[in-house]
Motif scaffolding. Structure first.
Motif, PDB file in Angstrom:
ATOM      1  N   LEU A   1     -12.008  -4.558  13.862  1.00  0.00           N
ATOM      2  CA  LEU A   1     -11.099  -5.484  14.631  1.00  0.00           C
ATOM      3  C   LEU A   1      -9.621  -5.578  14.008  1.00  0.00           C
ATOM      4  O   LEU A   1      -8.631  -5.731  14.675  1.00  0.00           O
ATOM      5  N   CYS A   2      -9.554  -5.601  12.768  1.00  0.00           N
ATOM      6  CA  CYS A   2      -8.301  -5.700  12.156  1.00  0.00           C
ATOM      7  C   CYS A   2      -7.418  -4.394  12.593  1.00  0.00           C
ATOM      8  O   CYS A   2      -6.394  -4.587  12.687  1.00  0.00           O
TER       9      CYS A   2
ATOM     10  N   ALA B   1      -6.273  -4.727  15.982  1.00  0.00           N
ATOM     11  CA  ALA B   1      -5.262  -5.999  16.002  1.00  0.00           C
ATOM     12  C   ALA B   1      -3.702  -5.415  15.579  1.00  0.00           C
ATOM     13  O   ALA B   1      -2.853  -5.763  16.145  1.00  0.00           O
ATOM     14  N   GLU B   2      -3.851  -4.655  14.463  1.00  0.00           N
ATOM     15  CA  GLU B   2      -2.672  -4.146  13.860  1.00  0.00           C
ATOM     16  C   GLU B   2      -2.032  -2.961  14.844  1.00  0.00           C
ATOM     17  O   GLU B   2      -0.811  -3.121  15.036  1.00  0.00           O
TER      18      GLU B   2
ATOM     19  N   GLU C   1      -2.751  -1.827  18.123  1.00  0.00           N
ATOM     20  CA  GLU C   1      -2.792  -2.224  19.490  1.00  0.00           C
ATOM     21  C   GLU C   1      -2.320  -3.384  19.718  1.00  0.00           C
ATOM     22  O   GLU C   1      -1.254  -3.349  20.881  1.00  0.00           O
ATOM     23  N   LEU C   2      -2.332  -4.377  19.081  1.00  0.00           N
ATOM     24  CA  LEU C   2      -1.696  -5.691  19.346  1.00  0.00           C
ATOM     25  C   LEU C   2      -0.346  -5.922  18.606  1.00  0.00           C
ATOM     26  O   LEU C   2       0.541  -6.815  18.955  1.00  0.00           O
TER      27      LEU C   2
ATOM     28  N   LEU D   1       0.140  -6.879  15.523  1.00  0.00           N
ATOM     29  CA  LEU D   1      -0.140  -7.851  14.626  1.00  0.00           C
ATOM     30  C   LEU D   1      -0.039  -7.637  13.173  1.00  0.00           C
ATOM     31  O   LEU D   1      -0.203  -6.325  12.861  1.00  0.00           O
TER      32      LEU D   1
ATOM     33  N   SER E   1      -3.550  -7.531   7.780  1.00  0.00           N
ATOM     34  CA  SER E   1      -4.310  -8.596   6.974  1.00  0.00           C
ATOM     35  C   SER E   1      -4.699  -8.161   5.926  1.00  0.00           C
ATOM     36  O   SER E   1      -5.309  -8.905   4.999  1.00  0.00           O
TER      37      SER E   1
END
Length: 386
Positions: free
Chosen positions: A372-373, A376-377, A379-380, A382, A385
């Motif tokens: 998920l990290c 998130a990084e 594709e999204l 963000l 983390s």
């Protein structure tokens, strides 16, 4: 997008199903009880030509893609072999991808045909107990000498080391690099048991395929066993991450389908209060949810396989497939146990074995959290983390 299989791909699926029919649930139940490595199954896979399904034809392989390899893995798992069957052959089928992509012609000619024929068995030594998923911080070191390298260190969770005679090993050759991603080198060499102590790790599932701690003390590796350039080993491993995610996802979906089939059969046959329990929506709805989630994960897995085989970016799809398949397989296996009620806890109904085996690749080689990290990084957009 379509994942409709070609006639040839369907033939592979059906042929693998026939092969696996000779190694049914009772075979894998017995391997779970006695812990004996399923070498007869592996030899059958090799004898049918599937061990080299994704390896170059010039070295004895079939020269096919990750899509075909995923079909193979999924059908093995779906047959009831589960993670035990998949893990027994996965290193032979795709573990030597760094050699295929980055080895010299001489190295490929020397390494690949024996793996395809299963006259050699390899293990893959990457993870270390102190570093876990932070592979760039590996401590095992390979010191350069006049004749090659001498390796000292340890590895954790190395699969099939009990039966292997070869080892694909990553170690640090330069401790002084500015970036930890640099200075790691990759080797494919003999597993010298006089220099490597192998201790099996007792674990909750997949008893027939060993996981091990390796303690390496003075392993000598000649220069000709280094894959590619010194210091570039970690980058070579990265090239194999996406297809690994895809194959693991396919195997997990197969396992979930096996559990769902057993649960559905039991729900049709088991009668309580004068009616089959499958008439009850409290049984129907969880099973239907599992079917939908497995099918959604399957679409993602084979979409990622298509992209990989076309040479297109597939990292987000591959990680999403692994995440979705891991969650869907775990849910399907857990629901299968619950559908069986008390008998789900009994080994003879197989679903408790499926549940135990679903946990392995839900966790490894990447946890759902890190998948998920990554999404998130990448594709999204963000911030990273970790």
């Amino acid at each position: 997008m379509s994942i409709d299989f070609t006639t040839e791909q369907l033939q592979i699926r059906d042929s693998v199903a026939r092969l696996c029919a000779g190694f049914g649930d009772d075979y894998w139940l017995e391997r779970d009880r006695d812990g004996r490595f399923p070498e007869d199954f592996c030899q059958a896979v090799a004898g049918a030509g599937y061990m080299g399904i994704a390896m170059p034809a010039e070295y004895g392989g079939a020269g096919l893609g990750i899509t075909e390899a995923a079909i193979l893995m999924q059908e093995i798992s779906r047959s009831g072999a589960g993670n035990g069957g998949v893990s027994s052959v996965s290193i032979g089928i795709f573990g030597l991808n760094p050699v295929v992509r980055h080895g010299s012609a001489e190295q490929k000619a020397r390494a690949l045909p024996p793996i395809i024929r299963r006259t050699d068995i390899a293990c893959f030594a990457v993870t270390e107990a102190e570093t876990g998923l932070d592979t760039t911080r590996l401590r095992t070191r390979a010191e350069r000498t006049a004749n090659g390298y001498v390796v000292h260190g340890s590895k954790a969770w190395t699969t099939t080391a009990q039966v292997a005679n070869k080892i694909l090993l990553i170690a640090r050759t330069d401790p002084d690099t500015a970036r930890p991603i640099d200075g790691l080198s990759l080797f494919y060499t003999d597993l010298d048991r006089s220099r490597i102590e192998i201790r099996e790790i007792p674990k909750m599932g997949r008893a027939c395929v060993d996981s091990n701690m390796l303690f390496i003390d003075g392993l000598k590796i000649p220069f000709e066993d280094r894959i590619g350039e010194e210091g570039s080993g970690f980058r070579y491993l990265l090239h194999g991450i996406n297809p690994e995610r895809i194959l693991i996802a396919a195997g997990l979906i197969g396992l979930g389908r096996a559990a769902l089939a057993r649960a559905s059969d039991y729900a049709r046959e088991r009668r309580v209060f004068g009616r089959p329990i499958g008439m009850n929506q409290s049984i129907q709805h969880p099973l239907a949810e599992c079917w939908a989630e497995l099918e959604a994960a399957n679409l993602m897995a084979f979409r990622a396989a298509q992209l990989y085989d076309r040479g297109e970016p597939c990292g987000v799809m591959a990680n999403a497939a692994k995440y979705l398949a891991g969650e869907a397989a775990f849910k399907a296996c857990n629901t299968a146990v619950m559908t069986h009620g008390g008998m789900g806890y009994a080994r003879e109904f197989h679903v408790e074995r499926y549940l135990r085996e679903s946990l392995i690749h839900r966790l490894a080689p990447i946890t759902p959290h890190l998948a998920l990290c990554y999404i998130a990084e990448r594709e999204l957009g963000l911030p990273r983390s970790y």
